[in-house]
Design a protein around this motif. Sequence first.
Motif, short mmCIF file in Angstrom:
data_model
loop_
_atom_site.label_atom_id
_atom_site.label_comp_id
_atom_site.label_asym_id
_atom_site.label_seq_id
_atom_site.Cartn_x
_atom_site.Cartn_y
_atom_site.Cartn_z
N TYR A 75 -16.16 -4.66 2.73
CA TYR A 75 -14.99 -3.78 2.70
C TYR A 75 -13.70 -4.61 2.87
CZ TYR A 75 -11.45 -0.67 4.67
OH TYR A 75 -10.27 -0.02 4.95
N PHE A 114 -10.75 -5.38 -0.01
CA PHE A 114 -9.34 -5.02 0.24
C PHE A 114 -8.44 -6.23 0.08
CE2 PHE A 114 -8.05 -0.87 2.34
CZ PHE A 114 -6.81 -0.84 1.72
N ILE A 117 -9.69 -2.35 -5.35
CA ILE A 117 -9.60 -1.02 -4.76
C ILE A 117 -10.84 -0.17 -5.07
CG2 ILE A 117 -8.22 1.09 -4.63
CD1 ILE A 117 -7.00 -1.50 -3.28
N VAL A 139 -13.37 -1.15 -2.62
CA VAL A 139 -12.99 -0.63 -1.30
C VAL A 139 -13.46 0.82 -1.19
CG1 VAL A 139 -11.08 -0.01 0.24
CG2 VAL A 139 -11.01 -2.16 -1.03
N LEU A 140 -13.12 1.62 -2.18
CA LEU A 140 -13.51 3.03 -2.17
C LEU A 140 -15.03 3.17 -2.17
CD1 LEU A 140 -12.57 5.95 -2.19
CD2 LEU A 140 -12.55 5.84 -4.69
N SER A 143 -7.38 7.50 11.16
CA SER A 143 -6.38 6.45 11.21
C SER A 143 -5.47 6.75 12.39
CB SER A 143 -5.59 6.42 9.90
OG SER A 143 -4.56 5.46 9.96
N GLN A 203 -9.93 8.05 -0.84
CA GLN A 203 -9.08 7.51 -1.91
C GLN A 203 -7.60 7.69 -1.55
OE1 GLN A 203 -10.01 9.12 -5.77
NE2 GLN A 203 -8.97 7.44 -6.81
N ILE A 259 -6.63 5.05 1.13
CA ILE A 259 -6.39 3.74 0.52
C ILE A 259 -5.04 3.74 -0.21
CG2 ILE A 259 -7.23 2.11 -1.21
CD1 ILE A 259 -10.10 3.26 -0.44
N VAL A 317 -1.71 1.26 0.39
CA VAL A 317 -1.13 0.47 -0.70
C VAL A 317 0.32 0.88 -0.96
CG1 VAL A 317 -1.32 0.00 -3.19
CG2 VAL A 317 -3.37 -0.01 -1.75
#
Length: 137
Positions: free
Chosen positions: A14, A18, A23, A26-27, A38, A60, A63, A67
Motif C-alpha cells: 500500500y 502510494f 493510485i 492503492v485502491l 482518518s 476512492q 485517496i 491527492v
Amino acid sequence: MKKSNQNIQVVENYFNAFQQGKIDQVLDSFHDDCLIVSVKDENRPKKQLHGTYKTKSEAQQFIANIVDLFDTKKFEVERIVAQNNIVFANGSFVHEVKATGKMFVSDWVQLSVIADGKIKEYRFYEDSAAFVKASAV
C-alpha cells in the motif's frame, strides 16, 4: 508468524504504491467492505479529509482527498509491525497544503486490520492541529 509477515506485506505494498503514484494499486489494497477512519470517527462532507469512509467506493474518495489536498514532499515509514491480522505502522511526513502553500509536518500512526489479503480496517492518526494551522489562509 508467516501470516503476520504476509499482512505486513499488504501494508508495505500500500505504502509503495502510494509513493509511486500508482493510485489504482492503492485502491486495490482496500477490501470491498473496508472502514477508513482518518483522525476522527465521524461523518464528514465529501471533500473533507478527516472523518469516516465506508466501502471501497468511499476509499476512492479518501485517496482523492489526499491527492487533491497535498503535494507530498517527504513520507517516511519508520516501522511496520504485526500481530496476526493487526498491523501497526508509524513514521513522519511533510506535505505542502496546495490551497495555502504552507507545510504540514507531522508524525503519524496507522493501524490496519487485514482480511482476505486486503486492508479491511484502516485508522490513520496525525497532528490534526498542525493540519488546521497549515490549512489556514
